[in-house]
Each structure stands twice: as structure tokens, then as C-alpha cells.
Design an enzyme around this catalytic site. Structure first.
Site, PDB file in Angstrom:
ATOM      1  N   ARG A   1     -51.799  54.445 -89.891  1.00 16.40           N
ATOM      2  CA  ARG A   1     -51.868  55.494 -90.894  1.00 16.40           C
ATOM      3  C   ARG A   1     -53.255  55.650 -91.537  1.00 16.40           C
ATOM      4  O   ARG A   1     -53.457  56.557 -92.353  1.00 16.40           O
ATOM      5  CB  ARG A   1     -50.832  55.222 -91.987  1.00 16.40           C
ATOM      6  CG  ARG A   1     -49.402  55.297 -91.476  1.00 16.40           C
ATOM      7  CD  ARG A   1     -48.389  54.867 -92.528  1.00 16.40           C
ATOM      8  NE  ARG A   1     -48.442  55.663 -93.739  1.00 16.40           N
ATOM      9  CZ  ARG A   1     -47.869  56.855 -93.887  1.00 16.40           C
ATOM     10  NH1 ARG A   1     -47.194  57.400 -92.876  1.00 16.40           N
ATOM     11  NH2 ARG A   1     -47.951  57.501 -95.030  1.00 16.40           N
TER      12      ARG A   1
ATOM     13  N   HIS B   1     -52.778  60.377 -89.026  1.00 15.09           N
ATOM     14  CA  HIS B   1     -51.894  59.290 -88.613  1.00 15.09           C
ATOM     15  C   HIS B   1     -51.810  59.284 -87.086  1.00 15.09           C
ATOM     16  O   HIS B   1     -51.604  60.335 -86.468  1.00 15.09           O
ATOM     17  CB  HIS B   1     -50.492  59.471 -89.196  1.00 15.09           C
ATOM     18  CG  HIS B   1     -50.473  59.497 -90.693  1.00 15.09           C
ATOM     19  ND1 HIS B   1     -49.379  59.946 -91.416  1.00 15.09           N
ATOM     20  CD2 HIS B   1     -51.390  59.138 -91.610  1.00 15.09           C
ATOM     21  CE1 HIS B   1     -49.640  59.848 -92.696  1.00 15.09           C
ATOM     22  NE2 HIS B   1     -50.859  59.373 -92.850  1.00 15.09           N
TER      23      HIS B   1
ATOM     24  N   GLU C   1     -51.585  63.077 -85.782  1.00 13.34           N
ATOM     25  CA  GLU C   1     -51.084  64.109 -86.694  1.00 13.34           C
ATOM     26  C   GLU C   1     -52.240  64.528 -87.602  1.00 13.34           C
ATOM     27  O   GLU C   1     -52.597  63.803 -88.531  1.00 13.34           O
ATOM     28  CB  GLU C   1     -49.918  63.565 -87.527  1.00 13.34           C
ATOM     29  CG  GLU C   1     -48.752  63.035 -86.689  1.00 13.34           C
ATOM     30  CD  GLU C   1     -47.748  62.256 -87.521  1.00 13.34           C
ATOM     31  OE1 GLU C   1     -47.909  62.214 -88.767  1.00 13.34           O
ATOM     32  OE2 GLU C   1     -46.816  61.673 -86.945  1.00 13.34           O
TER      33      GLU C   1
ATOM     34  N   ARG D   1     -43.823  53.376 -96.040  1.00  9.91           N
ATOM     35  CA  ARG D   1     -44.991  54.230 -95.883  1.00  9.91           C
ATOM     36  C   ARG D   1     -46.193  53.761 -96.695  1.00  9.91           C
ATOM     37  O   ARG D   1     -47.255  54.385 -96.633  1.00  9.91           O
ATOM     38  CB  ARG D   1     -44.636  55.679 -96.251  1.00  9.91           C
ATOM     39  CG  ARG D   1     -43.684  56.327 -95.258  1.00  9.91           C
ATOM     40  CD  ARG D   1     -43.313  57.747 -95.650  1.00  9.91           C
ATOM     41  NE  ARG D   1     -42.328  58.308 -94.740  1.00  9.91           N
ATOM     42  CZ  ARG D   1     -42.622  58.975 -93.621  1.00  9.91           C
ATOM     43  NH1 ARG D   1     -43.878  59.167 -93.290  1.00  9.91           N
ATOM     44  NH2 ARG D   1     -41.669  59.446 -92.843  1.00  9.91           N
TER      45      ARG D   1
END
Length: 444
Positions: free
Chosen positions: A335, A245, A132, A316
Site C-alpha cells: 500500500r 496500491h 491502483e 488497512r
């Protein structure tokens, strides 16, 4: 090299597409796209024997006395560059880099990823990734030079007229779709002038190729609109930086090996071993996933970027997160990478670490289900949560001390990365920064 029949079909397609020029693209070890342009009259030569070039001028590739190299196009990567004029149509191939004797070049990032993918295949696995990529669209000055002046003041998921770049994003998506991408979503990101376009996951070689194409297309179309697209990790102080990510999964016999409906969290032992392997080597992987001095301005608390070596089901603040979907959509989300990374080397390192975890049946620590940023140092210590390297110098040291990741990359690339890190760090640490002048010039 490709079979004669495949080459014949490709030459026929090139002619039918009315192509005039061909770009042969490849990646240096920093992940920067390089390209050799040839007229279509050289297409047969390129597809049958390759096109020679001087590797000594490419960062980290070769010394001048051993610089002759050959680009061999991967026929599966053929596509028309859709924003070029119809009357001078341009196609491109992504290439593998070989030595004159036909052997793969040890410093070719694409070859390194292929090697680890072959190792996974020998264990029965297909490695899929879904990166991403976030980027900023900034204005250019009157001379056409990039600035950090915001093009819009939109926020997360904002729409026009707040998001003035909606048309530019639409042009980028149209171009990527024409080049074979399957776009899943696009939206304005958290920071002003920050955007994200997500494309469908695929095998890791395809998605690494797609990352190069994505950045190439985004920058080109932004320029056509008088803007500058940057994937720099942290171009502006005080707002979120750009992340990449990376969602990862292993498939065996068409089934997701990370999914087990009977296991806790429906996560298989294979997924647990994979997570453990990645966490074991994440400090070395950080040198690849976060390759610039600036990368470490993003990896700080307060801006949604991971800082602590940890994993969680949905938290997260953890470095590795397991998103909610299960079944064939089960995946782990690493991440920490940012889009300045070389995707071939980053994916190769993540996979090598995960495979070691599987082979050795490594177990991850307990999942971190609380906000790690809100924990005290003592609480993190008790939970055995370590911290990622805080700068490029430290990350590079971690890489050099990690035998698995060094073996995965090979001596040639490790030497090149080490030289780049030392030069960049020395340049950074000896520079006098505006902050220093502001703090000390009047005081002393």
C-alpha cells in the site's frame, strides 16, 4: 530484435490502420515517459534496426561522451492513440533502450524489470501485479496553467451531478479500452476532485507499460477538456493524497503460489516468505516507491496511507494487506507506493525482495490486527513495528545501504537516483517555504 515475419506482419498492420506517425516511447529512471516521433516512412527502419537518439539529454541516462543509444520497439506494445485525428493517425510502441553494439542499456528501467522477471522465471514463477492509480483533476487558470482548484466537490463513490468529472473519466476509460486495457472499475475517490480507475492485473512488465500508458492517456484527455490531471502524491494539505496500491502475486504452472487451502488464512508458505522479504527491504524500496520530496507528505498518519512496517489480513492501517479473495485471486497488496514512482523499478524491487524471502525461507513478524495508528509508541515497539523513512533523504540512505536492492538496480541507476535525491533534497531544504514566512516573519 523481432523476427522478419513478425516485422512484415506489423508493417502490414500499420499500413492497414492508415498510420501516419509513430511515437516511440520509453521511460527515464524517474518514470517520466519520453518519446521520439517518426513518420510512418521510417517504420521499417525502427522495427528492424531501431532508431538512434541522444541519451545524454535524458535524466540519469548517460554522460555526453557516451550518449549514443538506440530505441528498439516491442511489437507487443503497438496501439493506436485513439484521441488523435483520423486523418493523421498516430500509433505508438513502447521501446527497450540499447547501446549501439546491440546490448541492453544498463540504465533502462524496463530492462531492469525484465532481468528480475527472468530470475523469477528461472524459479518457475510468473510475477503478476495490479496497480491502483489515484489522480486529481484540477482546473486550469485563464492562461492554461495548472492550479490546485478543485474541479468537483465529490466524495468517495459519488455520482453526477456531484462528480462533474464523470464524463472525463468515461472518455479516459474509452481511450484506454481502445488501447487494449481491460477496465475493472472506476469511481470518485475520498478527496475532492480525486479519482481512481482500476485495470485488470497482468504480468508485471505489461502492467508497468500500462502505468505509463495510463498516465499519458489521462493527462492528454484531461488537457483536451481544459483540466489538469496530476499524479502528484500530495498536491493539497489536509486531504488524502494519491496512492498506487500494488497488488502482487506469484503463479507457478498456472496456479497461484500464494494460495494454500490448508494453511492458516489459506496463505501458503511461499506467500509468507514473500511478505517477509518485502518487509525486510521495504525501507530501501520506499526510495523507489515514493521518489519525491512530496511523496513523504502523503506517508503520514490520518489519511489512509501506510506509515508503519507491518502486514495484516484485512487491516488497512498495515503496509502490506492481504485482501479477502482466495484461490487464484490470492494476492498481497503493497500500500505504500504512490503514482509518481517508476513502475518498472518499483515492481523490480518488490519482486527481488520477495524472491529473496522465498529463497531464504524468511518468516514475517506476527500480523498486525489492531489499528496501528491508534497504538502508542510503546505498543508499536513491543510489537516490533518499525516506521517507514519519513523523508526522501532518509529513504535514499536506506537504499544505498541495501545491497540486494542496489544489486537489482545496478550501479548506473543507483548513482543516478542518488544524484537526483541529493539535488532535490538540497533544493528543498534550502528553500524558504510560505509556512516559515507565516510563522516567523512577524514574530522575530
Amino acid at each position: 530484435m523481432a523476427q522478419t515475419s513478425d516485422v512484415t506482419k506489423m508493417l502490414e498492420k500499420i499500413e492497414a490502420d492508415n498510420v501516419k506517425f509513430i511515437r516511440l516511447q520509453f521511460s527515464d529512471i524517474q518514470g517520466l515517459p519520453k518519446n521520439v516521433s517518426i513518420p510512418v516512412t521510417q517504420a521499417e527502419k525502427a522495427l528492424t534496426g531501431g532508431i538512434g537518439f541522444d541519451g545524454s539529454s535524458i535524466e540519469g541516462f548517460a554522460r555526453i561522451e557516451e550518449s549514443d543509444m538506440v530505441l528498439k520497439p516491442d511489437l507487443n506494445t503497438y496501439s493506436i492513440i485513439p484521441w488523435r485525428p483520423e486523418n493523421s493517425r498516430v500509433a505508438r510502441f513502447i521501446c527497450d533502450v540499447h547501446l549501439p553494439d546491440g546490448s541492453p542499456f544498463a540504465g533502462d528501467p524496463r530492462h531492469i524489470l525484465k532481468t528480475v522477471l527472468n530470475e523469477a522465471a528461472s524459479m518457475g514463477y510468473v510475477f503478476n501485479t495490479g496497480p491502483e492509480l489515484e489522480f486529481f483533476l484540477f482546473k486550469r487558470d485563464e492562461l492554461g496553467m495548472p492550479t490546485t482548484e478543485f474541479q468537483d466537490l465529490g466524495g468517495y463513490f459519488d455520482l453526477a451531478p456531484t462528480d462533474l468529472a464523470e464524463d472525463v473519466r468515461a472518455q479516459i476509460i474509452s481511450a484506454l479500452t481502445a488501447m487494449g486495457f481491460e477496465i475493472e472499475a472506476s469511481h470518485h475517490e475520498v478527496a475532492e476532485s480525486q479519482h481512481e480507475i482500476d485495470f485488470k492485473y497482468n504480468d508485471a512488465l505489461t502492467t508497468a507499460d500500462n502505468v505509463l500508458t495510463f498516465k499519458f492517456a489521462t493527462k492528454s484527455i484531461a488537457l483536451m477538456n481544459g483540466l489538469h490531471a496530476t499524479f502528484m502524491a500530495k498536491p493539497c494539505y489536509g486531504i488524502n493524497g494519491n496512492g498506487m496500491h500494488t497488488n502482487a502475486s506469484l503463479f507457478k504452472d498456472g496456479k497461484n503460489s500464494f494460495y494454500d487451502p490448508e494453511a492458516p488464512m489459506q496463505l501458503s508458505r511461499t506467500s509468507m516468505h514473500f511478505i517477509a522479504g518485502v518487509l525486510e527491504h521495504i525501507k530501501a524500496i520506499t526510495r523507489l516507491a515514493n521518489p519525491t520530496v512530496n511523496s513523504y507528505k502523503r506517508l503520514v498518519p490520518g489519511y489512509e496511507a501506510p506509515v508503519y512496517v507491518s502486514w495484516s489480513g484485512s487491516n488497512r492501517t498495515a503496509l502490506i494487506r492481504v485482501p479477502a479473495p482466495r484461490g487464484n485471486s490470492t494476492r498481497v497488496e503493497v500500500r505504500s507506493p504512490d503514482p509518481t514512482c517508476n513502475p518498472y523499478l518499483t515492481f523490480a524491487a518488490i519482486l527481488a525482495a520477495g524472491l529473496e524471502g522465498i529463497r531464504k525461507q524468511m518468516e514475517p513478524p506476527a500480523s498486525a490486527d489492531k489499528n496501528i495508528f491508534a497504538m502508542t509508541d510503546e505498543e508499536r515497539k513491543q510489537a516490533h513495528i518499525e516506521t517507514l523513512p519519513g523523508d526522501l533523504f532518509t529513504a535514499n540512505k536506506c537504499l544505498l545501504e541495501d545491497s540486494l536492492i542496489c544489486e537489482t538496480l545496478g550501479g548506473h541507476v543507483v548513482e543516478g537516483l542518488n544524484n537526483i535525491a541529493k539535488m532535490e533534497w538540497d533544493s528543498f531544504r534550502t528553500a524558504v517555504h510560505p509556512w516559515e514566512v507565516e510563522q516567523y516573519l512577524s514574530r522575530f
